[in-house]
Design a protein around this motif. Structure first.
Motif, PDB file in Angstrom:
ATOM      1  N   SER A  85      41.353  38.497  44.289  1.00  0.00           N
ATOM      2  CA  SER A  85      41.059  37.308  45.316  1.00  0.00           C
ATOM      3  C   SER A  85      40.062  37.069  45.209  1.00  0.00           C
ATOM      4  CB  SER A  85      41.436  38.371  46.354  1.00  0.00           C
ATOM      5  OG  SER A  85      42.767  38.622  47.093  1.00  0.00           O
ATOM      6  N   ILE A  86      39.480  35.648  45.022  1.00  0.00           N
ATOM      7  CA  ILE A  86      38.741  34.385  44.612  1.00  0.00           C
ATOM      8  C   ILE A  86      38.650  34.507  45.772  1.00  0.00           C
ATOM      9  CG2 ILE A  86      37.534  32.520  43.775  1.00  0.00           C
ATOM     10  CD1 ILE A  86      38.686  34.397  41.775  1.00  0.00           C
ATOM     11  N   HIS A  87      36.294  34.739  46.138  1.00  0.00           N
ATOM     12  CA  HIS A  87      36.001  34.139  47.565  1.00  0.00           C
ATOM     13  C   HIS A  87      36.742  32.507  47.636  1.00  0.00           C
ATOM     14  CE1 HIS A  87      32.879  33.899  50.746  1.00  0.00           C
ATOM     15  NE2 HIS A  87      32.701  35.155  51.187  1.00  0.00           N
ATOM     16  N   PRO A  88      37.053  32.901  49.075  1.00  0.00           N
ATOM     17  CA  PRO A  88      37.363  31.241  49.500  1.00  0.00           C
ATOM     18  C   PRO A  88      36.427  30.164  49.796  1.00  0.00           C
ATOM     19  CG  PRO A  88      37.208  33.133  51.924  1.00  0.00           C
ATOM     20  CD  PRO A  88      36.888  33.568  49.650  1.00  0.00           C
ATOM     21  N   ASN A  89      34.911  31.281  49.232  1.00  0.00           N
ATOM     22  CA  ASN A  89      33.999  29.867  49.263  1.00  0.00           C
ATOM     23  C   ASN A  89      33.763  29.801  47.714  1.00  0.00           C
ATOM     24  OD1 ASN A  89      33.652  28.620  52.173  1.00  0.00           O
ATOM     25  ND2 ASN A  89      32.127  31.254  52.476  1.00  0.00           N
ATOM     26  N   GLY A  90      34.244  30.563  47.125  1.00  0.00           N
ATOM     27  CA  GLY A  90      33.532  30.722  45.802  1.00  0.00           C
ATOM     28  C   GLY A  90      34.548  30.988  44.185  1.00  0.00           C
ATOM     29  N   THR A  91      35.467  29.974  44.260  1.00  0.00           N
ATOM     30  CA  THR A  91      35.933  29.183  43.418  1.00  0.00           C
ATOM     31  C   THR A  91      35.157  28.526  42.421  1.00  0.00           C
ATOM     32  OG1 THR A  91      36.411  26.944  44.011  1.00  0.00           O
ATOM     33  CG2 THR A  91      38.325  28.716  45.016  1.00  0.00           C
ATOM     34  N   LEU A  92      36.743  28.327  40.913  1.00  0.00           N
ATOM     35  CA  LEU A  92      35.002  28.251  40.358  1.00  0.00           C
ATOM     36  C   LEU A  92      34.717  26.785  40.419  1.00  0.00           C
ATOM     37  CD1 LEU A  92      34.857  28.429  37.043  1.00  0.00           C
ATOM     38  CD2 LEU A  92      36.621  28.331  36.610  1.00  0.00           C
ATOM     39  N   GLN A  93      33.370  26.552  40.300  1.00  0.00           N
ATOM     40  CA  GLN A  93      32.662  25.466  40.508  1.00  0.00           C
ATOM     41  C   GLN A  93      31.592  25.394  39.602  1.00  0.00           C
ATOM     42  OE1 GLN A  93      31.941  24.649  44.199  1.00  0.00           O
ATOM     43  NE2 GLN A  93      33.719  26.158  45.413  1.00  0.00           N
ATOM     44  N   THR A  94      31.111  23.752  39.675  1.00  0.00           N
ATOM     45  CA  THR A  94      30.220  23.896  38.758  1.00  0.00           C
ATOM     46  C   THR A  94      28.914  22.996  39.661  1.00  0.00           C
ATOM     47  OG1 THR A  94      30.935  22.722  37.154  1.00  0.00           O
ATOM     48  CG2 THR A  94      28.877  21.676  37.395  1.00  0.00           C
ATOM     49  N   LYS A  95      28.066  23.780  39.468  1.00  0.00           N
ATOM     50  CA  LYS A  95      26.486  24.144  40.991  1.00  0.00           C
ATOM     51  C   LYS A  95      25.329  23.023  40.394  1.00  0.00           C
ATOM     52  CE  LYS A  95      28.318  27.614  43.009  1.00  0.00           C
ATOM     53  NZ  LYS A  95      29.309  26.866  44.200  1.00  0.00           N
ATOM     54  N   PRO A  96      25.083  22.313  41.930  1.00  0.00           N
ATOM     55  CA  PRO A  96      23.740  21.549  41.243  1.00  0.00           C
ATOM     56  C   PRO A  96      22.819  21.460  40.426  1.00  0.00           C
ATOM     57  CG  PRO A  96      24.210  21.566  43.718  1.00  0.00           C
ATOM     58  CD  PRO A  96      25.373  22.520  43.082  1.00  0.00           C
ATOM     59  N   TRP A  97      22.775  23.198  40.280  1.00  0.00           N
ATOM     60  CA  TRP A  97      21.568  23.993  39.596  1.00  0.00           C
ATOM     61  C   TRP A  97      21.847  24.533  38.258  1.00  0.00           C
ATOM     62  CZ3 TRP A  97      23.242  25.807  44.345  1.00  0.00           C
ATOM     63  CH2 TRP A  97      24.184  26.657  43.883  1.00  0.00           C
ATOM     64  N   GLY A  98      22.935  23.322  37.495  1.00  0.00           N
ATOM     65  CA  GLY A  98      23.213  24.092  36.496  1.00  0.00           C
ATOM     66  C   GLY A  98      24.231  24.943  35.985  1.00  0.00           C
ATOM     67  N   GLN A  99      24.911  25.150  36.220  1.00  0.00           N
ATOM     68  CA  GLN A  99      25.499  27.129  36.104  1.00  0.00           C
ATOM     69  C   GLN A  99      26.981  26.603  36.673  1.00  0.00           C
ATOM     70  OE1 GLN A  99      22.990  28.514  34.240  1.00  0.00           O
ATOM     71  NE2 GLN A  99      24.664  30.320  34.990  1.00  0.00           N
ATOM     72  N   LYS A 100      28.467  27.247  36.288  1.00  0.00           N
ATOM     73  CA  LYS A 100      29.314  27.569  36.623  1.00  0.00           C
ATOM     74  C   LYS A 100      29.634  28.859  36.409  1.00  0.00           C
ATOM     75  CE  LYS A 100      33.959  25.215  34.670  1.00  0.00           C
ATOM     76  NZ  LYS A 100      34.448  24.811  33.931  1.00  0.00           N
ATOM     77  N   GLU A 101      30.079  28.742  38.051  1.00  0.00           N
ATOM     78  CA  GLU A 101      30.440  29.493  38.771  1.00  0.00           C
ATOM     79  C   GLU A 101      31.512  29.051  39.872  1.00  0.00           C
ATOM     80  OE1 GLU A 101      25.638  29.854  40.390  1.00  0.00           O
ATOM     81  OE2 GLU A 101      26.820  29.736  41.861  1.00  0.00           O
ATOM     82  N   PHE A 102      31.988  31.136  40.136  1.00  0.00           N
ATOM     83  CA  PHE A 102      32.794  32.022  40.498  1.00  0.00           C
ATOM     84  C   PHE A 102      32.478  33.680  41.483  1.00  0.00           C
ATOM     85  CE2 PHE A 102      34.246  34.247  37.301  1.00  0.00           C
ATOM     86  CZ  PHE A 102      35.007  35.228  37.387  1.00  0.00           C
ATOM     87  N   ALA A 103      32.977  33.533  42.101  1.00  0.00           N
ATOM     88  CA  ALA A 103      32.691  34.411  43.004  1.00  0.00           C
ATOM     89  C   ALA A 103      34.195  35.438  43.439  1.00  0.00           C
ATOM     90  CB  ALA A 103      31.203  34.430  43.974  1.00  0.00           C
ATOM     91  N   LEU A 104      33.709  36.440  44.224  1.00  0.00           N
ATOM     92  CA  LEU A 104      34.750  37.434  44.773  1.00  0.00           C
ATOM     93  C   LEU A 104      33.772  38.946  44.833  1.00  0.00           C
ATOM     94  CD1 LEU A 104      35.004  40.158  42.341  1.00  0.00           C
ATOM     95  CD2 LEU A 104      35.751  38.319  40.877  1.00  0.00           C
ATOM     96  N   LEU A 105      35.028  38.974  46.096  1.00  0.00           N
ATOM     97  CA  LEU A 105      34.729  40.498  47.151  1.00  0.00           C
ATOM     98  C   LEU A 105      34.590  41.646  46.523  1.00  0.00           C
ATOM     99  CD1 LEU A 105      34.433  38.944  50.191  1.00  0.00           C
ATOM    100  CD2 LEU A 105      32.114  39.534  48.745  1.00  0.00           C
ATOM    101  N   ASP A 106      33.598  42.714  46.316  1.00  0.00           N
ATOM    102  CA  ASP A 106      34.649  44.188  45.714  1.00  0.00           C
ATOM    103  C   ASP A 106      35.346  44.479  46.729  1.00  0.00           C
ATOM    104  OD1 ASP A 106      32.702  45.689  46.819  1.00  0.00           O
ATOM    105  OD2 ASP A 106      31.971  46.446  45.199  1.00  0.00           O
ATOM    106  N   PRO A 107      36.115  45.561  47.008  1.00  0.00           N
ATOM    107  CA  PRO A 107      36.950  46.403  48.502  1.00  0.00           C
ATOM    108  C   PRO A 107      35.676  46.955  49.625  1.00  0.00           C
ATOM    109  CG  PRO A 107      37.993  47.769  46.099  1.00  0.00           C
ATOM    110  CD  PRO A 107      36.309  46.448  45.925  1.00  0.00           C
ATOM    111  N   ASP A 108      34.307  47.218  48.548  1.00  0.00           N
ATOM    112  CA  ASP A 108      33.559  47.502  49.784  1.00  0.00           C
ATOM    113  C   ASP A 108      32.471  46.596  49.918  1.00  0.00           C
ATOM    114  OD1 ASP A 108      34.000  50.142  49.637  1.00  0.00           O
ATOM    115  OD2 ASP A 108      33.409  50.108  48.212  1.00  0.00           O
ATOM    116  N   ASN A 109      33.249  45.036  50.205  1.00  0.00           N
ATOM    117  CA  ASN A 109      32.346  43.888  50.245  1.00  0.00           C
ATOM    118  C   ASN A 109      30.858  43.509  49.799  1.00  0.00           C
ATOM    119  OD1 ASN A 109      33.210  41.324  52.255  1.00  0.00           O
ATOM    120  ND2 ASN A 109      31.381  42.175  53.688  1.00  0.00           N
ATOM    121  N   ASN A 110      30.756  44.056  48.238  1.00  0.00           N
ATOM    122  CA  ASN A 110      30.078  43.833  47.187  1.00  0.00           C
ATOM    123  C   ASN A 110      30.027  42.832  46.298  1.00  0.00           C
ATOM    124  OD1 ASN A 110      28.548  45.636  47.890  1.00  0.00           O
ATOM    125  ND2 ASN A 110      29.803  46.826  46.610  1.00  0.00           N
TER     126      ASN A 110
END
Length: 118
Positions: A85-110
């Motif tokens: 599960s990809i974080h709802p606010n963390g889909t693969l995107q190009t960010k204004p700070w020059g990074q292409k990023e995505f995010a997810l949460l582990d079972p403990d919300n890390n």
């Protein structure tokens, strides 16, 4: 000279954390000793360590790690293929700070954020 960093994140259940990182994210267990209440995983050149915190309330956990990569598109696709599960606010995107990023949460919300410089 600094040569690396191994973040330590909280976990409630070692077996669940091990299962997620090994079978979903493609890490392997690091070390030859199975320590009670402690887990070390590794993938490529990075390690993440976990300490047992049985009373952790995931809603109150703010553990975060930023993982740099040079293959963001393939890593993102492998997460989708493994039904991570990809974080709802963390889909693969190009960010204004020059990074292409995505995010997810582990079972403990890390929060794990993966990023590549573009």
């Amino acid at each position: 000279m600094l040569t690396g960093i191994c973040p330590k994140l909280p976990m409630r259940h070692k077996g669940i954390t091990r299962e997620f990182y090994i079978n979903k994210l493609g890490f392997k267990e690091f070390g030859s000793v199975d320590y009670d209440g402690y887990l070390m995983v590794e993938k490529n050149n990075i390690q993440i360590h976990f300490f047992e915190f049985k009373d952790l309330d995931p809603k109150d956990n703010y553990g975060q790690v930023y993982i740099r990569t040079n293959d963001i598109d393939n890593i993102y696709q492998s997460m989708l293929d493994n039904k991570v599960s990809i974080h709802p606010n963390g889909t693969l995107q190009t960010k204004p700070w020059g990074q292409k990023e995505f995010a997810l949460l582990d079972p403990d919300n890390n929060l794990l954020t993966f990023g590549q410089t573009i």
